[in-house]
Design an enzyme around this catalytic site. Structure first.
Site, mmCIF file in Angstrom:
data_model
loop_
_atom_site.group_PDB
_atom_site.id
_atom_site.type_symbol
_atom_site.label_atom_id
_atom_site.label_comp_id
_atom_site.label_asym_id
_atom_site.label_seq_id
_atom_site.Cartn_x
_atom_site.Cartn_y
_atom_site.Cartn_z
ATOM 1 N N GLN A 101 12.337 19.238 57.229
ATOM 2 C CA GLN A 101 13.550 19.288 58.037
ATOM 3 C C GLN A 101 13.183 18.973 59.479
ATOM 4 O O GLN A 101 12.374 19.673 60.094
ATOM 5 C CB GLN A 101 14.213 20.666 57.967
ATOM 6 C CG GLN A 101 15.563 20.690 58.687
ATOM 7 C CD GLN A 101 16.160 22.072 58.777
ATOM 8 O OE1 GLN A 101 15.685 22.889 59.550
ATOM 9 N NE2 GLN A 101 17.196 22.342 58.012
ATOM 10 N N TYR A 169 22.192 23.226 66.726
ATOM 11 C CA TYR A 169 21.124 22.424 67.307
ATOM 12 C C TYR A 169 21.686 21.063 67.728
ATOM 13 O O TYR A 169 22.880 20.814 67.624
ATOM 14 C CB TYR A 169 19.958 22.324 66.329
ATOM 15 C CG TYR A 169 19.315 23.675 66.075
ATOM 16 C CD1 TYR A 169 18.701 24.368 67.110
ATOM 17 C CD2 TYR A 169 19.377 24.271 64.824
ATOM 18 C CE1 TYR A 169 18.143 25.624 66.899
ATOM 19 C CE2 TYR A 169 18.820 25.531 64.604
ATOM 20 C CZ TYR A 169 18.204 26.201 65.645
ATOM 21 O OH TYR A 169 17.667 27.444 65.434
ATOM 22 N N ARG A 211 21.783 18.540 56.945
ATOM 23 C CA ARG A 211 22.261 19.921 56.902
ATOM 24 C C ARG A 211 23.321 20.078 57.986
ATOM 25 O O ARG A 211 23.125 19.671 59.133
ATOM 26 C CB ARG A 211 21.124 20.909 57.147
ATOM 27 C CG ARG A 211 21.512 22.335 56.759
ATOM 28 C CD ARG A 211 20.412 23.342 57.015
ATOM 29 N NE ARG A 211 20.474 24.435 56.053
ATOM 30 C CZ ARG A 211 19.903 25.631 56.214
ATOM 31 N NH1 ARG A 211 19.190 25.873 57.299
ATOM 32 N NH2 ARG A 211 20.002 26.558 55.288
ATOM 33 N N ARG A 305 16.565 34.070 51.980
ATOM 34 C CA ARG A 305 15.913 35.376 52.041
ATOM 35 C C ARG A 305 15.519 35.897 50.661
ATOM 36 O O ARG A 305 14.546 36.637 50.529
ATOM 37 C CB ARG A 305 16.833 36.369 52.759
ATOM 38 C CG ARG A 305 17.042 36.062 54.226
ATOM 39 C CD ARG A 305 18.182 36.900 54.818
ATOM 40 N NE ARG A 305 19.449 36.554 54.216
ATOM 41 C CZ ARG A 305 20.582 37.218 54.434
ATOM 42 N NH1 ARG A 305 20.585 38.283 55.229
ATOM 43 N NH2 ARG A 305 21.701 36.833 53.861
ATOM 44 N N CYS A 333 12.631 39.798 58.561
ATOM 45 C CA CYS A 333 12.703 38.339 58.476
ATOM 46 C C CYS A 333 13.373 37.719 59.685
ATOM 47 O O CYS A 333 13.430 36.485 59.803
ATOM 48 C CB CYS A 333 13.431 37.913 57.198
ATOM 49 S SG CYS A 333 15.129 38.508 57.079
ATOM 50 N N CYS A 343 9.039 40.750 55.273
ATOM 51 C CA CYS A 343 10.181 41.182 54.471
ATOM 52 C C CYS A 343 10.056 42.663 54.177
ATOM 53 O O CYS A 343 8.989 43.115 53.741
ATOM 54 C CB CYS A 343 10.232 40.379 53.166
ATOM 55 S SG CYS A 343 11.527 40.914 52.026
ATOM 56 N N GLU A 391 7.980 63.248 40.197
ATOM 57 C CA GLU A 391 8.982 63.456 41.239
ATOM 58 C C GLU A 391 9.589 64.846 41.047
ATOM 59 O O GLU A 391 10.034 65.195 39.947
ATOM 60 C CB GLU A 391 10.068 62.381 41.157
ATOM 61 C CG GLU A 391 11.322 62.663 41.959
ATOM 62 C CD GLU A 391 11.064 62.898 43.448
ATOM 63 O OE1 GLU A 391 11.728 63.788 44.028
ATOM 64 O OE2 GLU A 391 10.184 62.224 44.022
#
Length: 555
Positions: A101, A169, A211, A305, A333, A343, A391
């Site tokens: 890109q 952009y 894009r 993501r 992120c 992440c 637990e």
């Protein structure tokens, strides 16, 4: 459930993709300050090569005024070609295709990130710093920079080129009526776009895509109808269209969990109606069902993501395995002003170069069934240990079970579902309502040293919140039902701006009031405290991961 269409092959500009899943271009800060791909960045992409196509992060085209972030990829010189060729070679060896890109950021930068005195833009409409309106010489220079970068991309072995005309952009600045105020022929931003694509098309033989934001969340900017007209004019010059969203404001394609509608399918339909080009669509797609809905309109599903959270998403969908979900928290992120990409739910992100831990054997007991304990147990089981998880309460999840924010809870319960299914798949033996107190070489106490404050119930009071602790953000949803609640800007200081913006909207719906400081209101209950390093989901999961990874290591 079968998701056959997702795994159909598709040809884009003569390039055959093995499936209809593309990795979205996302900034990482994993490149060098000079714009070279590092080994970390190469392995980051290789790790996600089960997608049919990888689109690199935005890559700047000149070393004058095109860069937008530190440690961003750049293709401004022939000197970079060998390292980019190493990147494409590695991705091809892993069995998938890769497009680069290309971007010029225009006004969406700061002086200290570029090498000229002032950022340039189609019009003198400042954003971050003062800008200079581009002359025709500037326009010709930038087009030439794109052409040279495209030639370098082809020489580097890229399979295609994506021109970044989304997210405010430079190309988008020409196309958007909200920020293009020129008085010459470039007032019609499509003129610039056409000239740019034609020059790039004449210079390379690989596919070219665009894009573009199908909406800028602004009636004065790009709308689906405006974008449809743009695509109709340049359709014959392109091999595909990649639809995203957003311009300069907090709202964009990477929506946090407070956004009620996670994808842009309705907007995409407007563009679909005017073009037969392969259509790519991105926007908070995380589940196979999300992907199938996208494929009703688009030809390629673009995952962002979610591929950070689980790089094996395509493999796991095909094999019906538990998928670690992106919880749309927009935290690790999105901290790219000062950090590399990370992440909260995937502690391996950014560390793909680390060698695998050695295999183990024998029994290990993990005490604590919260996120830390579940992650520790998961990693140990993957290494080959026989894991027992204890637990003391009647259910797994720990502090996740205390969340009162309904939007956050909906996403985090998906994370709980993943852990429960994954632990079962891995054969971890889970014991609930059992408190384990013995010590031993094979016992790991996976309990966080710090925790968020517990919920306190208030009724009929005036509450002032002046703290950035995440738990208090949740508790406002409950407190606002029975009390007058006031919040300061400190509540939102650690949040991604999209998440902060939308949380404010949700608070307004609840009747929460916004005040400037603690002194702005006389309250019955004042909750304050601003912390630089507070307990978080990301830190808890990372702690569990490293506990499981390093167990049995001899120092």
């Amino acid at each position: 459930m079968s998701f056959n269409k997702l795994f159909e092959q598709i040809t884009v500009g003569g390039v055959e993709l093995s499936n209809r899943i593309a990795m979205s271009p996302m900034a990482t800060n994993l490149a060098t300050p000079e714009g070279y791909p590092t080994e970390e960045l190469v392995m980051y992409y290789v790790r996600r090569a089960s997608a049919g196509l990888i689109i690199t992060e935005y890559t700047y085209v000149n070393r004058v005024d095109a860069r937008g972030t530190p440690n961003q990829l750049g293709l401004y010189s022939d000197d970079l070609i060998p390292k980019f060729a190493r990147l494409t070679e590695a991705i091809h060896n892993a069995g998938t295709k890769v497009f680069v890109q290309l971007v010029h950021v225009g006004r969406k930068t700061r002086r200290d990130l570029i090498w000229s005195n002032t950022p340039i833009a189609p019009s003198n409409v400042p954003l971050l710093d003062p800008v200079r309106e581009m002359s025709e010489d500037d326009i010709n220079r930038v087009i030439n920079d794109f052409v040279k970068a495209a030639i370098r991309a082809e020489r580097s072995g890229f399979d295609g080129i994506e021109l970044h005309g989304a997210h405010g952009y430079l190309i988008a600045q020409f196309l958007s009526p909200a920020v293009n105020k020129r008085n010459d022929r470039y007032r019609d931003g499509v003129v610039f776009l056409e000239e740019l694509i034609k020059e790039v098309r004449n210079a390379v033989s690989i596919p070219i895509g665009l894009r573009i934001s199908v909406t800028e969340f602004d009636g004065e900017g790009l709308t689906p109808e405006v974008v449809a007209r743009i695509i109709r004019r340049v359709e014959g010059l392109l091999d595909y269209v990649h639809l995203s969203a957003g311009r300069d404001g907090p709202l964009g394609s990477s929506m946090p969990f407070y956004y009620k509608r996670p994808s842009f399918i309705d907007e995409a339909r407007v563009v679909r109606a005017v073009t037969k080009l392969p259509l790519f669509l991105v926007g908070s797609i995380s589940t196979p069902k999300d992907a199938e809905r996208v494929l009703e309109v688009a030809d390629v599903v673009v995952l962002g993501r979610q591929l950070l959270a689980d790089p094996d998403w395509p493999i796991k969908v095909r094999l019906s395995m538990p998928i670690r979900p992106c919880i749309r928290c927009n935290q690790s992120c999105r901290l790219l002003a000062t950090r590399e990409v990370r992440c909260d739910v995937n502690p391996e992100l950014g560390w793909e170069l680390l060698p695998l831990p050695f295999n183990g054997s024998g029994e290990v007991i993990v005490v604590g069934g919260g996120l830390m304990g579940m992650e520790t147990a998961r990693v140990l089981a993957l290494r080959g240990f026989d894991v027992r998880l204890y637990e003391k309460s009647d259910r797994l999840g720990g502090q996740l079970n205390e969340i009162r924010d309904p939007y956050k809870r909906a996403e985090l319960m998906r994370l709980m579902d993943y852990y429960e299914r994954e632990l079962k798949r891995l054969g971890v033996k889970v014991y609930l309502d059992m408190e384990f107190k013995d010590d031993g070489d094979n016992v790991i106490y996976a309990v966080p040293k710090e925790r968020q404050p517990e919920f306190r119930d208030y009724r009929g009071l005036r509450i002032l919140l002046d703290s950035n602790l995440y738990a208090y953000q949740d508790y406002v949803f409950e407190w606002a039902r029975y009390n007058e609640v006031y919040v300061t800007e400190n509540v939102f200081r650690d949040l991604d701006r999209a998440r902060a913006y939308l949380l404010m909207e949700r608070y307004r719906e609840l009747g929460v009031e916004f005040v400037g400081s603690q002194n702005s209101v006389k309250a019955d209950v004042v909750i304050n405290g601003v912390y630089r390093n507070q307990p978080s989901i990301g830190k808890t999961i990372a702690s569990g991961y490293w506990l499981g990874r390093t167990y049995g290591r001899v120092n």
